[in-house]
Design a protein around this motif. Structure first.
Motif, PDB file in Angstrom:
ATOM      1  N   GLN A  15       6.258  -0.412  53.565  1.00 57.63           N
ATOM      2  CA  GLN A  15       6.080   0.071  52.199  1.00 57.63           C
ATOM      3  C   GLN A  15       6.001   1.595  52.177  1.00 57.63           C
ATOM      4  OE1 GLN A  15       2.637  -1.469  50.139  1.00 57.63           O
ATOM      5  NE2 GLN A  15       2.771  -3.457  51.173  1.00 57.63           N
ATOM      6  N   PRO A  16       6.669   2.266  51.245  1.00 57.50           N
ATOM      7  CA  PRO A  16       6.471   3.714  51.094  1.00 57.50           C
ATOM      8  C   PRO A  16       5.007   4.087  50.913  1.00 57.50           C
ATOM      9  CG  PRO A  16       8.376   3.000  49.841  1.00 57.50           C
ATOM     10  CD  PRO A  16       7.724   1.749  50.358  1.00 57.50           C
ATOM     11  N   ARG A  17       4.223   3.219  50.284  1.00 55.06           N
ATOM     12  CA  ARG A  17       2.801   3.482  50.094  1.00 55.06           C
ATOM     13  C   ARG A  17       2.070   3.537  51.431  1.00 55.06           C
ATOM     14  NH1 ARG A  17      -1.182  -0.773  47.100  1.00 55.06           N
ATOM     15  NH2 ARG A  17       0.139  -2.170  48.311  1.00 55.06           N
ATOM     16  N   TRP A  18       2.338   2.599  52.328  1.00 56.28           N
ATOM     17  CA  TRP A  18       1.696   2.599  53.641  1.00 56.28           C
ATOM     18  C   TRP A  18       2.157   3.792  54.471  1.00 56.28           C
ATOM     19  CZ3 TRP A  18      -0.625  -1.631  56.858  1.00 56.28           C
ATOM     20  CH2 TRP A  18      -1.281  -2.582  56.057  1.00 56.28           C
ATOM     21  N   ILE A  19       3.424   4.132  54.361  1.00 59.71           N
ATOM     22  CA  ILE A  19       3.949   5.281  55.099  1.00 59.71           C
ATOM     23  C   ILE A  19       3.259   6.562  54.620  1.00 59.71           C
ATOM     24  CG2 ILE A  19       6.023   6.677  55.492  1.00 59.71           C
ATOM     25  CD1 ILE A  19       7.623   4.003  55.315  1.00 59.71           C
ATOM     26  N   ARG A  20       3.082   6.692  53.296  1.00 60.64           N
ATOM     27  CA  ARG A  20       2.382   7.861  52.761  1.00 60.64           C
ATOM     28  C   ARG A  20       0.910   7.856  53.171  1.00 60.64           C
ATOM     29  NH1 ARG A  20       1.575  12.723  52.362  1.00 60.64           N
ATOM     30  NH2 ARG A  20       0.617  13.537  50.463  1.00 60.64           N
ATOM     31  N   THR A  29      -4.508  -7.980  59.297  1.00 63.77           N
ATOM     32  CA  THR A  29      -5.660  -7.107  59.102  1.00 63.77           C
ATOM     33  C   THR A  29      -5.980  -6.316  60.370  1.00 63.77           C
ATOM     34  OG1 THR A  29      -7.029  -9.076  59.477  1.00 63.77           O
ATOM     35  CG2 THR A  29      -6.702  -8.381  57.201  1.00 63.77           C
ATOM     36  N   ALA A  30      -5.799  -6.937  61.534  1.00 62.10           N
ATOM     37  CA  ALA A  30      -5.988  -6.196  62.788  1.00 62.10           C
ATOM     38  C   ALA A  30      -4.952  -5.084  62.912  1.00 62.10           C
ATOM     39  CB  ALA A  30      -5.905  -7.143  63.976  1.00 62.10           C
ATOM     40  N   MET A  31      -3.698  -5.413  62.600  1.00 62.62           N
ATOM     41  CA  MET A  31      -2.648  -4.394  62.629  1.00 62.62           C
ATOM     42  C   MET A  31      -2.970  -3.261  61.671  1.00 62.62           C
ATOM     43  SD  MET A  31       0.005  -3.226  60.550  1.00 62.62           S
ATOM     44  CE  MET A  31       0.227  -4.605  59.424  1.00 62.62           C
ATOM     45  N   ALA A  32      -3.462  -3.610  60.481  1.00 60.71           N
ATOM     46  CA  ALA A  32      -3.768  -2.584  59.479  1.00 60.71           C
ATOM     47  C   ALA A  32      -4.865  -1.641  59.961  1.00 60.71           C
ATOM     48  CB  ALA A  32      -4.180  -3.250  58.167  1.00 60.71           C
ATOM     49  N   ALA A  33      -5.891  -2.187  60.612  1.00 57.41           N
ATOM     50  CA  ALA A  33      -6.952  -1.330  61.147  1.00 57.41           C
ATOM     51  C   ALA A  33      -6.411  -0.401  62.223  1.00 57.41           C
ATOM     52  CB  ALA A  33      -8.086  -2.189  61.702  1.00 57.41           C
ATOM     53  N   ARG A  34      -5.584  -0.914  63.110  1.00 51.81           N
ATOM     54  CA  ARG A  34      -4.974  -0.097  64.152  1.00 51.81           C
ATOM     55  C   ARG A  34      -4.083   0.987  63.527  1.00 51.81           C
ATOM     56  NH1 ARG A  34      -1.310  -3.014  66.215  1.00 51.81           N
ATOM     57  NH2 ARG A  34      -0.923  -1.531  67.908  1.00 51.81           N
ATOM     58  N   GLN A  69      -6.764  -9.789  48.624  1.00 50.31           N
ATOM     59  CA  GLN A  69      -6.029  -8.867  49.494  1.00 50.31           C
ATOM     60  C   GLN A  69      -6.460  -7.443  49.173  1.00 50.31           C
ATOM     61  OE1 GLN A  69      -1.973  -7.955  48.730  1.00 50.31           O
ATOM     62  NE2 GLN A  69      -1.877  -9.003  46.780  1.00 50.31           N
ATOM     63  N   SER A  70      -7.245  -6.874  50.041  1.00 47.18           N
ATOM     64  CA  SER A  70      -7.747  -5.529  49.781  1.00 47.18           C
ATOM     65  C   SER A  70      -7.866  -4.743  51.074  1.00 47.18           C
ATOM     66  CB  SER A  70      -9.125  -5.595  49.112  1.00 47.18           C
ATOM     67  OG  SER A  70     -10.078  -6.172  49.997  1.00 47.18           O
ATOM     68  N   ILE A  71      -7.761  -3.436  50.955  1.00 47.91           N
ATOM     69  CA  ILE A  71      -8.051  -2.501  52.042  1.00 47.91           C
ATOM     70  C   ILE A  71      -8.864  -1.358  51.459  1.00 47.91           C
ATOM     71  CG2 ILE A  71      -7.080  -0.736  53.575  1.00 47.91           C
ATOM     72  CD1 ILE A  71      -4.788  -2.602  54.175  1.00 47.91           C
ATOM     73  N   GLN A  72      -9.952  -1.029  52.152  1.00 45.45           N
ATOM     74  CA  GLN A  72     -10.774   0.124  51.790  1.00 45.45           C
ATOM     75  C   GLN A  72     -11.029   0.955  53.044  1.00 45.45           C
ATOM     76  OE1 GLN A  72     -14.064  -2.099  50.011  1.00 45.45           O
ATOM     77  NE2 GLN A  72     -13.413  -1.400  47.987  1.00 45.45           N
ATOM     78  N   PRO A  86      -5.219  -1.276  46.289  1.00 42.37           N
ATOM     79  CA  PRO A  86      -5.183  -2.561  45.589  1.00 42.37           C
ATOM     80  C   PRO A  86      -3.904  -3.328  45.963  1.00 42.37           C
ATOM     81  CG  PRO A  86      -5.518  -0.699  44.084  1.00 42.37           C
ATOM     82  CD  PRO A  86      -5.068  -0.139  45.387  1.00 42.37           C
ATOM     83  N   GLN A  87      -3.974  -4.653  45.927  1.00 45.52           N
ATOM     84  CA  GLN A  87      -2.820  -5.478  46.307  1.00 45.52           C
ATOM     85  C   GLN A  87      -2.219  -4.938  47.609  1.00 45.52           C
ATOM     86  OE1 GLN A  87      -0.805  -5.195  42.274  1.00 45.52           O
ATOM     87  NE2 GLN A  87      -0.552  -7.382  42.669  1.00 45.52           N
ATOM     88  N   ALA A  88      -3.066  -4.821  48.602  1.00 48.92           N
ATOM     89  CA  ALA A  88      -2.712  -4.072  49.802  1.00 48.92           C
ATOM     90  C   ALA A  88      -1.563  -4.672  50.587  1.00 48.92           C
ATOM     91  CB  ALA A  88      -3.945  -3.950  50.706  1.00 48.92           C
ATOM     92  N   TYR A  89      -1.494  -6.005  50.682  1.00 49.50           N
ATOM     93  CA  TYR A  89      -0.535  -6.642  51.573  1.00 49.50           C
ATOM     94  C   TYR A  89       0.682  -7.221  50.842  1.00 49.50           C
ATOM     95  CZ  TYR A  89      -4.387  -6.275  54.900  1.00 49.50           C
ATOM     96  OH  TYR A  89      -5.393  -5.799  55.701  1.00 49.50           O
ATOM     97  N   VAL A  90       0.484  -7.633  49.608  1.00 52.08           N
ATOM     98  CA  VAL A  90       1.590  -8.157  48.802  1.00 52.08           C
ATOM     99  C   VAL A  90       1.661  -7.305  47.539  1.00 52.08           C
ATOM    100  CG1 VAL A  90       2.615 -10.167  47.684  1.00 52.08           C
ATOM    101  CG2 VAL A  90       1.169 -10.473  49.709  1.00 52.08           C
TER     102      VAL A  90
END
Length: 338
Positions: free
Chosen positions: A130-135, A183-188, A237-240, A251-255
Protein backbone atom coordinates in the motif's frame (compact mmCIF):
# COMPACT_ATOMS: atom_id res chain seq x y z
CA UNK A 1 6.63 4.67 -12.87
CA UNK A 2 8.57 3.03 -15.69
CA UNK A 3 6.73 1.06 -18.34
CA UNK A 4 7.63 -2.61 -18.88
CA UNK A 5 6.25 -5.47 -20.88
CA UNK A 6 3.63 -7.39 -18.92
CA UNK A 7 4.81 -10.31 -16.80
CA UNK A 8 2.96 -13.51 -17.75
CA UNK A 9 1.62 -15.19 -14.62
CA UNK A 10 0.47 -18.67 -13.75
CA UNK A 11 -1.68 -19.48 -10.73
CA UNK A 12 -1.27 -22.66 -8.69
CA UNK A 13 -4.56 -23.45 -7.01
CA UNK A 14 -8.15 -22.29 -7.35
CA UNK A 15 -8.47 -20.87 -3.85
CA UNK A 16 -10.86 -18.08 -2.88
CA UNK A 17 -7.97 -15.65 -2.36
CA UNK A 18 -6.90 -16.20 -5.96
CA UNK A 19 -10.41 -15.99 -7.36
CA UNK A 20 -11.65 -13.03 -5.37
CA UNK A 21 -8.54 -10.92 -4.87
CA UNK A 22 -5.23 -11.74 -6.58
CA UNK A 23 -6.42 -12.64 -10.08
CA UNK A 24 -8.73 -9.59 -10.31
CA UNK A 25 -5.79 -7.46 -9.19
CA UNK A 26 -3.61 -9.16 -11.77
CA UNK A 27 -6.09 -8.49 -14.57
CA UNK A 28 -6.29 -4.79 -13.64
CA UNK A 29 -2.53 -4.31 -13.52
CA UNK A 30 -0.89 -2.87 -16.59
CA UNK A 31 2.29 -4.75 -15.66
CA UNK A 32 0.82 -8.25 -15.36
CA UNK A 33 -1.44 -10.71 -17.11
CA UNK A 34 -2.76 -14.09 -15.99
CA UNK A 35 -1.68 -16.65 -18.56
CA UNK A 36 -2.60 -19.99 -16.97
CA UNK A 37 -4.22 -21.56 -13.92
CA UNK A 38 -3.87 -25.08 -12.57
CA UNK A 39 -5.98 -27.01 -10.05
CA UNK A 40 -6.51 -30.63 -9.11
CA UNK A 41 -10.03 -30.29 -10.52
CA UNK A 42 -9.93 -29.23 -14.17
CA UNK A 43 -13.56 -28.10 -14.11
CA UNK A 44 -12.85 -25.72 -11.27
CA UNK A 45 -9.74 -24.38 -13.00
CA UNK A 46 -11.61 -23.93 -16.28
CA UNK A 47 -14.50 -22.15 -14.58
CA UNK A 48 -12.08 -19.72 -12.97
CA UNK A 49 -10.19 -19.24 -16.23
CA UNK A 50 -13.44 -18.49 -18.08
CA UNK A 51 -14.58 -16.09 -15.37
CA UNK A 52 -11.38 -14.05 -15.49
CA UNK A 53 -10.39 -14.41 -19.14
CA UNK A 54 -7.31 -16.55 -18.43
CA UNK A 55 -5.96 -18.19 -21.58
CA UNK A 56 -5.31 -21.73 -20.34
CA UNK A 57 -6.57 -24.03 -17.58
CA UNK A 58 -4.76 -27.17 -16.46
CA UNK A 59 -5.64 -30.14 -14.27
CA UNK A 60 -2.33 -30.06 -12.40
CA UNK A 61 0.13 -27.59 -10.91
CA UNK A 62 3.00 -29.21 -12.79
CA UNK A 63 1.34 -28.37 -16.11
CA UNK A 64 1.41 -24.67 -15.21
CA UNK A 65 5.11 -24.92 -14.36
CA UNK A 66 5.76 -26.64 -17.69
CA UNK A 67 4.02 -23.88 -19.66
CA UNK A 68 6.77 -21.94 -21.49
CA UNK A 69 4.59 -18.81 -21.60
CA UNK A 70 4.49 -18.56 -17.80
CA UNK A 71 7.24 -16.41 -16.28
CA UNK A 72 6.03 -16.15 -12.69
CA UNK A 73 3.65 -18.06 -10.47
CA UNK A 74 1.40 -17.14 -7.60
CA UNK A 75 0.99 -20.01 -5.12
CA UNK A 76 -2.53 -20.08 -3.68
CA UNK A 77 -2.36 -23.47 -1.98
CA UNK A 78 -2.92 -24.51 1.65
CA UNK A 79 -0.12 -23.37 3.93
CA UNK A 80 1.62 -26.74 4.28
CA UNK A 81 2.18 -26.92 0.50
CA UNK A 82 3.71 -23.48 -0.03
CA UNK A 83 7.41 -24.28 0.23
CA UNK A 84 7.20 -27.54 -1.74
CA UNK A 85 5.61 -25.84 -4.73
CA UNK A 86 7.80 -22.76 -4.44
CA UNK A 87 10.80 -25.07 -4.86
CA UNK A 88 9.22 -26.82 -7.84
CA UNK A 89 8.42 -23.48 -9.43
CA UNK A 90 11.95 -22.20 -8.90
CA UNK A 91 13.38 -25.41 -10.35
CA UNK A 92 11.18 -24.76 -13.40
CA UNK A 93 12.75 -21.30 -13.72
CA UNK A 94 9.75 -19.31 -12.52
CA UNK A 95 9.68 -16.30 -10.22
CA UNK A 96 7.46 -16.99 -7.21
CA UNK A 97 4.96 -15.04 -5.13
CA UNK A 98 4.01 -17.30 -2.20
CA UNK A 99 0.76 -16.67 -0.37
CA UNK A 100 1.37 -16.03 3.32
CA UNK A 101 2.57 -17.66 5.47
CA UNK A 102 5.33 -18.72 3.12
CA UNK A 103 6.24 -21.57 5.48
CA UNK A 104 4.91 -23.03 8.71
CA UNK A 105 8.40 -23.18 10.28
CA UNK A 106 11.61 -21.29 9.60
CA UNK A 107 13.46 -24.56 8.97
CA UNK A 108 11.10 -25.32 6.08
CA UNK A 109 12.79 -22.61 4.04
CA UNK A 110 15.94 -24.74 3.77
CA UNK A 111 14.06 -26.44 0.93
CA UNK A 112 14.66 -23.24 -1.06
CA UNK A 113 18.42 -23.19 -0.51
CA UNK A 114 20.47 -23.10 -3.69
CA UNK A 115 17.84 -21.75 -6.05
CA UNK A 116 18.86 -19.58 -8.99
CA UNK A 117 19.73 -16.15 -7.48
CA UNK A 118 18.30 -14.46 -10.55
CA UNK A 119 14.81 -15.60 -9.56
CA UNK A 120 12.64 -13.34 -7.41
CA UNK A 121 10.78 -15.05 -4.57
CA UNK A 122 8.65 -13.20 -2.04
CA UNK A 123 6.01 -13.80 0.61
CA UNK A 124 2.69 -12.25 -0.40
CA UNK A 125 1.96 -9.67 2.28
CA UNK A 126 -0.08 -7.33 0.13
CA UNK A 127 -0.51 -4.76 2.93
CA UNK A 128 3.08 -3.53 2.74
CA UNK A 129 2.52 -2.68 -0.93
CA UNK A 130 0.00 0.00 0.00
CA UNK A 131 1.26 3.54 -0.69
CA UNK A 132 0.10 4.32 2.85
CA UNK A 133 2.38 1.67 4.38
CA UNK A 134 5.27 2.76 2.18
CA UNK A 135 4.79 6.37 3.34
CA UNK A 136 4.55 5.19 6.96
CA UNK A 137 7.97 3.56 6.74
CA UNK A 138 9.43 6.73 5.20
CA UNK A 139 8.03 8.81 8.08
CA UNK A 140 9.42 6.45 10.70
CA UNK A 141 12.84 6.19 9.06
CA UNK A 142 13.11 9.97 8.72
CA UNK A 143 12.48 10.36 12.45
CA UNK A 144 9.89 13.10 12.15
CA UNK A 145 8.30 12.06 15.46
CA UNK A 146 11.26 10.36 17.11
CA UNK A 147 11.81 6.63 17.35
CA UNK A 148 8.84 4.25 17.43
CA UNK A 149 8.64 2.75 20.92
CA UNK A 150 5.32 0.89 21.09
CA UNK A 151 3.30 -1.01 18.48
CA UNK A 152 -0.12 -2.52 19.07
CA UNK A 153 -2.52 -4.23 16.71
CA UNK A 154 -5.83 -6.11 16.62
CA UNK A 155 -6.79 -8.38 13.74
CA UNK A 156 -9.77 -10.72 13.93
CA UNK A 157 -12.91 -12.08 12.30
CA UNK A 158 -15.54 -14.72 13.04
CA UNK A 159 -14.82 -17.96 11.13
CA UNK A 160 -18.09 -19.79 10.52
CA UNK A 161 -17.17 -22.40 7.89
CA UNK A 162 -16.41 -25.74 9.55
CA UNK A 163 -14.91 -27.00 6.28
CA UNK A 164 -12.42 -24.15 5.98
CA UNK A 165 -8.79 -25.32 5.64
CA UNK A 166 -8.00 -22.97 8.50
CA UNK A 167 -9.75 -25.49 10.74
CA UNK A 168 -7.07 -28.11 10.03
CA UNK A 169 -3.91 -27.93 12.15
CA UNK A 170 -1.89 -30.15 9.79
CA UNK A 171 -2.59 -27.67 6.97
CA UNK A 172 -1.45 -24.67 8.98
CA UNK A 173 -4.83 -23.72 10.36
CA UNK A 174 -5.45 -21.34 13.22
CA UNK A 175 -5.41 -17.66 14.03
CA UNK A 176 -1.66 -17.18 14.17
CA UNK A 177 -0.87 -18.71 10.76
CA UNK A 178 -3.78 -16.89 9.17
CA UNK A 179 -3.61 -13.51 10.92
CA UNK A 180 -0.68 -13.41 13.34
CA UNK A 181 1.83 -13.63 10.53
CA UNK A 182 0.46 -10.23 9.39
CA UNK A 183 0.66 -8.56 12.78
CA UNK A 184 4.15 -9.92 13.47
CA UNK A 185 5.28 -8.72 10.05
CA UNK A 186 3.73 -5.32 10.72
CA UNK A 187 5.62 -4.93 14.00
CA UNK A 188 8.89 -5.88 12.31
CA UNK A 189 8.09 -3.42 9.51
CA UNK A 190 7.46 -0.58 11.96
CA UNK A 191 10.56 -1.22 14.09
CA UNK A 192 12.62 -1.98 10.97
CA UNK A 193 14.29 -4.89 12.75
CA UNK A 194 13.81 -8.18 14.53
CA UNK A 195 12.45 -8.93 18.02
CA UNK A 196 14.77 -10.58 20.51
CA UNK A 197 12.11 -12.64 22.29
CA UNK A 198 8.35 -13.18 22.45
CA UNK A 199 5.73 -14.15 25.03
CA UNK A 200 2.54 -15.76 23.72
CA UNK A 201 -0.76 -17.17 24.97
CA UNK A 202 -2.96 -19.35 22.75
CA UNK A 203 -6.52 -20.56 23.26
CA UNK A 204 -7.12 -23.70 21.18
CA UNK A 205 -10.35 -25.39 20.11
CA UNK A 206 -11.13 -29.09 20.01
CA UNK A 207 -9.46 -29.51 16.63
CA UNK A 208 -6.18 -28.22 18.06
CA UNK A 209 -5.97 -24.88 16.28
CA UNK A 210 -5.54 -21.56 18.07
CA UNK A 211 -8.71 -19.50 17.91
CA UNK A 212 -7.20 -16.67 19.93
CA UNK A 213 -3.53 -15.72 20.26
CA UNK A 214 -2.02 -12.81 22.18
CA UNK A 215 1.66 -11.90 21.78
CA UNK A 216 4.22 -9.51 23.26
CA UNK A 217 7.37 -8.95 21.19
CA UNK A 218 10.48 -7.46 22.82
CA UNK A 219 12.64 -5.52 20.36
CA UNK A 220 15.09 -4.32 23.01
CA UNK A 221 15.94 -0.76 24.10
CA UNK A 222 12.48 -0.34 25.60
CA UNK A 223 10.67 -1.09 22.33
CA UNK A 224 7.72 -3.47 22.54
CA UNK A 225 4.96 -4.71 20.29
CA UNK A 226 1.75 -6.38 21.37
CA UNK A 227 -1.00 -7.84 19.26
CA UNK A 228 -4.08 -10.03 19.41
CA UNK A 229 -5.45 -12.19 16.61
CA UNK A 230 -8.60 -14.28 16.61
CA UNK A 231 -10.84 -16.38 14.38
CA UNK A 232 -13.68 -16.22 16.91
CA UNK A 233 -14.38 -12.51 17.38
CA UNK A 234 -15.98 -9.64 15.52
CA UNK A 235 -14.05 -8.11 12.67
CA UNK A 236 -11.25 -5.81 13.83
CA UNK A 237 -8.16 -4.39 12.17
CA UNK A 238 -6.07 -1.67 13.74
CA UNK A 239 -2.49 -0.50 14.14
CA UNK A 240 -1.32 2.06 16.68
CA UNK A 241 2.27 3.25 16.98
CA UNK A 242 3.56 5.43 19.80
CA UNK A 243 6.74 7.32 18.95
CA UNK A 244 8.72 9.61 21.20
CA UNK A 245 6.85 12.68 19.92
CA UNK A 246 3.82 11.34 18.08
CA UNK A 247 0.97 8.83 18.22
CA UNK A 248 0.27 7.25 14.81
CA UNK A 249 -2.92 5.38 13.96
CA UNK A 250 -3.79 3.43 10.82
CA UNK A 251 -7.57 2.88 10.58
CA UNK A 252 -8.55 -0.14 8.46
CA UNK A 253 -4.90 -1.04 8.67
CA UNK A 254 -4.84 -4.37 6.83
CA UNK A 255 -7.84 -4.22 4.49
CA UNK A 256 -8.04 -0.65 3.20
CA UNK A 257 -11.10 0.88 1.61
CA UNK A 258 -11.50 0.44 -2.14
CA UNK A 259 -13.93 3.35 -2.30
CA UNK A 260 -12.87 5.89 0.35
CA UNK A 261 -9.51 7.53 1.11
CA UNK A 262 -7.17 5.59 3.39
CA UNK A 263 -5.68 7.44 6.31
CA UNK A 264 -2.71 7.88 8.59
CA UNK A 265 -3.56 9.89 11.72
CA UNK A 266 -0.71 11.53 13.64
CA UNK A 267 -1.37 13.13 17.02
CA UNK A 268 1.51 15.27 18.29
CA UNK A 269 -0.21 16.71 21.36
CA UNK A 270 1.79 16.40 24.60
CA UNK A 271 -1.38 16.69 26.67
CA UNK A 272 -3.96 13.93 27.20
CA UNK A 273 -6.71 16.54 27.41
CA UNK A 274 -6.03 17.81 23.89
CA UNK A 275 -5.15 16.57 20.46
CA UNK A 276 -3.19 17.95 17.55
CA UNK A 277 -3.95 15.56 14.71
CA UNK A 278 -2.48 15.64 11.23
CA UNK A 279 -4.37 13.49 8.71
CA UNK A 280 -2.60 12.05 5.69
CA UNK A 281 -4.97 10.84 2.97
CA UNK A 282 -4.22 8.22 0.34
CA UNK A 283 -6.50 7.34 -2.57
CA UNK A 284 -8.74 4.29 -2.42
CA UNK A 285 -6.96 1.32 -3.92
CA UNK A 286 -6.89 -2.38 -4.62
CA UNK A 287 -3.85 -3.53 -2.65
CA UNK A 288 -3.71 -6.82 -4.55
CA UNK A 289 -3.28 -4.90 -7.78
CA UNK A 290 -0.45 -2.97 -6.08
CA UNK A 291 1.13 -6.24 -4.92
CA UNK A 292 1.12 -7.88 -8.35
CA UNK A 293 2.19 -4.68 -10.08
CA UNK A 294 5.14 -4.12 -7.77
CA UNK A 295 6.32 -7.73 -7.92
CA UNK A 296 6.08 -7.63 -11.71
CA UNK A 297 8.18 -4.46 -11.67
CA UNK A 298 10.75 -6.25 -9.52
CA UNK A 299 10.88 -9.10 -12.02
CA UNK A 300 11.47 -6.59 -14.82
CA UNK A 301 14.38 -5.08 -12.87
CA UNK A 302 12.79 -1.90 -11.52
CA UNK A 303 14.99 -1.09 -8.52
CA UNK A 304 12.43 1.41 -7.19
CA UNK A 305 9.74 -1.22 -6.63
CA UNK A 306 9.43 -2.46 -3.02
CA UNK A 307 10.77 -5.99 -2.67
CA UNK A 308 10.93 -8.32 0.32
CA UNK A 309 13.11 -11.35 -0.28
CA UNK A 310 13.44 -14.77 1.32
CA UNK A 311 15.54 -13.39 4.17
CA UNK A 312 12.53 -11.37 5.26
CA UNK A 313 10.27 -14.42 4.97
CA UNK A 314 12.68 -16.50 7.06
CA UNK A 315 12.76 -13.80 9.73
CA UNK A 316 8.97 -13.71 9.98
CA UNK A 317 8.91 -17.51 10.27
CA UNK A 318 11.49 -17.33 13.07
CA UNK A 319 9.05 -15.16 15.02
CA UNK A 320 6.32 -17.74 14.34
CA UNK A 321 8.53 -20.50 15.75
CA UNK A 322 9.14 -18.48 18.90
CA UNK A 323 5.42 -17.70 19.33
CA UNK A 324 4.49 -21.38 19.26
CA UNK A 325 7.41 -22.27 21.52
CA UNK A 326 6.35 -19.63 24.06
CA UNK A 327 2.72 -20.73 23.97
CA UNK A 328 3.85 -24.31 24.67
CA UNK A 329 6.24 -23.42 27.51
CA UNK A 330 4.33 -20.56 29.10
CA UNK A 331 7.46 -18.41 29.19
CA UNK A 332 9.50 -16.13 26.99
CA UNK A 333 11.02 -17.69 23.86
CA UNK A 334 14.05 -16.32 22.04
CA UNK A 335 13.77 -15.52 18.35
CA UNK A 336 16.50 -17.44 16.58
CA UNK A 337 18.73 -15.34 14.37
CA UNK A 338 17.65 -12.08 16.00
Amino acid sequence: MQEFSQVRWGILGAARIADGAVIPGMMKSRHATAQAIGARDLTRAQDMADRHGIARAYDSYDAVLADPQVEAVYIALPNHLHVEWARRAADAGKHVLIEKPGAMRAADYTALDGIDPALRISEAFMVRQQPRWIRLREILRQGHYGAPMTFSSLLSFMMTNDGDFRQRPEWGGGAYYDLGCYTAMAARYVFDGEPQRVLAVMDRNGAGIDMFTSVIMDFGAGRQASFMVSLAQASSQSIQIVCERGFITLPQAYVPSRSQPNLILIDTSADHANSRITTLEFPALDQYEEEVTNFSRVIRGDAEAPYFDLADARANAAVCDAVFASAASGGWASVKGA
